[in-house]
Scaffold this active site. Structure first.
Site, PDB file in Angstrom:
ATOM      1  N   ASN A  24     -15.576  75.663 -21.458  1.00 16.90           N
ATOM      2  CA  ASN A  24     -16.204  76.463 -20.396  1.00 16.90           C
ATOM      3  C   ASN A  24     -15.714  76.103 -18.988  1.00 16.90           C
ATOM      4  O   ASN A  24     -15.946  76.847 -18.034  1.00 16.90           O
ATOM      5  CB  ASN A  24     -17.745  76.371 -20.452  1.00 16.90           C
ATOM      6  CG  ASN A  24     -18.353  77.128 -21.621  1.00 16.90           C
ATOM      7  OD1 ASN A  24     -19.365  76.736 -22.181  1.00 16.90           O
ATOM      8  ND2 ASN A  24     -17.736  78.235 -21.985  1.00 16.90           N
ATOM      9  N   ASP A  56     -25.510  82.411 -26.772  1.00 17.47           N
ATOM     10  CA  ASP A  56     -24.381  83.171 -26.220  1.00 17.47           C
ATOM     11  C   ASP A  56     -24.801  84.574 -25.778  1.00 17.47           C
ATOM     12  O   ASP A  56     -25.703  85.173 -26.365  1.00 17.47           O
ATOM     13  CB  ASP A  56     -23.274  83.256 -27.284  1.00 17.47           C
ATOM     14  CG  ASP A  56     -21.943  83.650 -26.679  1.00 17.47           C
ATOM     15  OD1 ASP A  56     -21.786  83.550 -25.448  1.00 17.47           O
ATOM     16  OD2 ASP A  56     -21.054  84.078 -27.445  1.00 17.47           O
ATOM     17  N   GLY A  57     -24.134  85.072 -24.758  1.00 15.00           N
ATOM     18  CA  GLY A  57     -24.328  86.461 -24.326  1.00 15.00           C
ATOM     19  C   GLY A  57     -24.995  86.615 -22.972  1.00 15.00           C
ATOM     20  O   GLY A  57     -25.328  87.730 -22.566  1.00 15.00           O
ATOM     21  N   ARG A  98     -18.166  83.190 -34.581  1.00 18.09           N
ATOM     22  CA  ARG A  98     -17.300  82.004 -34.562  1.00 18.09           C
ATOM     23  C   ARG A  98     -18.111  80.790 -34.129  1.00 18.09           C
ATOM     24  O   ARG A  98     -19.217  80.915 -33.595  1.00 18.09           O
ATOM     25  CB  ARG A  98     -16.092  82.209 -33.644  1.00 18.09           C
ATOM     26  CG  ARG A  98     -16.463  82.644 -32.244  1.00 18.09           C
ATOM     27  CD  ARG A  98     -15.217  82.773 -31.350  1.00 18.09           C
ATOM     28  NE  ARG A  98     -15.606  83.422 -30.104  1.00 18.09           N
ATOM     29  CZ  ARG A  98     -15.435  84.716 -29.849  1.00 18.09           C
ATOM     30  NH1 ARG A  98     -14.864  85.511 -30.750  1.00 18.09           N
ATOM     31  NH2 ARG A  98     -15.833  85.240 -28.699  1.00 18.09           N
TER      32      ARG A  98
END
Ligand code: IPE
Ligand code: IPE
Ligand code: MG
Length: 267
Positions: free
Chosen positions: A80, A32-33, A206
């Site tokens: 997504n 993620d990111g 999460r």
């Protein structure tokens, strides 16, 4: 000292801290990111996704070298699809191109590749390359790479419930025969031990609908680093942290790792 030498020394120092007997066999990663990484640099989000691919390539090499056997990565969730069409299209195209370009090397490295998720909505050319990659690498036994695309943990569990309900109606099984083992055997990850370690990058705390069943007792490591900046050093830090945990599984004493299953590599 050159930058390469400094990085080499740092990684070398960290690898010395790793207990080779306690390397997790199965690591799951929520990569993620990507978007934030690009935005911070004033670049379109797509640049983050591109850089994310090269990081994944590095982490596959590192985890394999370390002795891990299975890596399961979250590449595209069922949620997504809510992103702008432009980004979704970019990602679908990226998966297709990367797979086309990398499959030979993956195969040479004796890596078995498997896609986990509902492939139905993807375009034919992506599905074609997915099926041919899985088929090409199905007998490889060095390492298993699971790529979760259009994957959602709840959807996976609901699908299993539907299958078992149908089997029960047709008389193939009795409702009373439904247990954890049977349920497990219908999951998309059937035959694979649960991940001992879950890594999530970018500081988010999460699960975002990832492997809800399989992560029941995984150790969780949150890295503040955005996925495009993640690297060998950060991966080694996660492994060292994992090795310091007491895995009690509800008991009082720490239990040893589960044993490695040959069935990971059954075609
Ligand atoms: C993870 O990075 C990659 C995918 C979900 C495809 P993000 O795209 O979620 O990046 P952030 O979290 O918005 O920064
Ligand atoms: C999880 O990241 C999905 C993938 C990494 C593919 P998201 O960026 O989609 O998750 P949220 O929105 O932060 O929960
Ligand atoms: Mg994100």
């Amino acid at each position: 000292m050159s930058l390469e030498k400094i990085i080499y020394k740092k990684n070398n120092d960290l690898s010395k801290k790793i207990d080779k007997q306690k390397v997790p066999e199965h690591v799951a990663i929520i990569m993620d990111g990507n978007g934030r990484w690009a935005t911070k640099k004033g670049l379109p989000r797509s640049f983050g996704h591109n850089k994310g691919v090269s990081v994944l390539k590095e982490i596959i090499k590192v985890s394999k070298k370390l002795g891990c056997k299975v890596l399961t990565v979250y590449a595209f969730s069922t949620e997504n699809w809510t992103r702008p069409t432009k980004e979704v299209d970019f990602l679908i195209n990226l998966f297709t191109e990367v797979l086309k370009n990398e499959i030979e090397e993956i195969h040479q490295e004796l890596i078995k590749i498997k896609f986990i998720g509902d492939l139905t909505p993807f375009p034919e050319n992506l599905k074609k390359i997915i099926f041919s990659s899985e088929s090409l690498t199905k007998n490889n036994k060095n390492f298993l790479l699971n790529i979760c695309v259009n994957y959602g943990g709840r959807q996976e569990i609901v699908k299993v419930a539907q299958k078992l309900a149908l089997k029960s109606i047709s008389g193939e099984i009795k409702p009373s025969e439904v247990n954890e083992e049977l349920f497990n055997s219908e999951l998309l990850t059937q035959g694979i031990n649960d991940p001992e370690l879950l890594i999530r990058t970018s500081g988010e705390k999460r699960i975002s609908n990832f492997l809800l069943w399989q992560l029941a007792y995984s150790e969780i490591y949150i890295s503040e680093v955005l996925w495009p900046d993640f690297n060998e050093n950060e991966f080694l830090k996660a492994i060292i942290d994992y090795q310091s945990r007491n895995r009690r599984f509800g008991g009082i004493e720490s239990l040893p790792n589960q044993s490695f299953k040959d069935s990971y590599f059954s075609p």
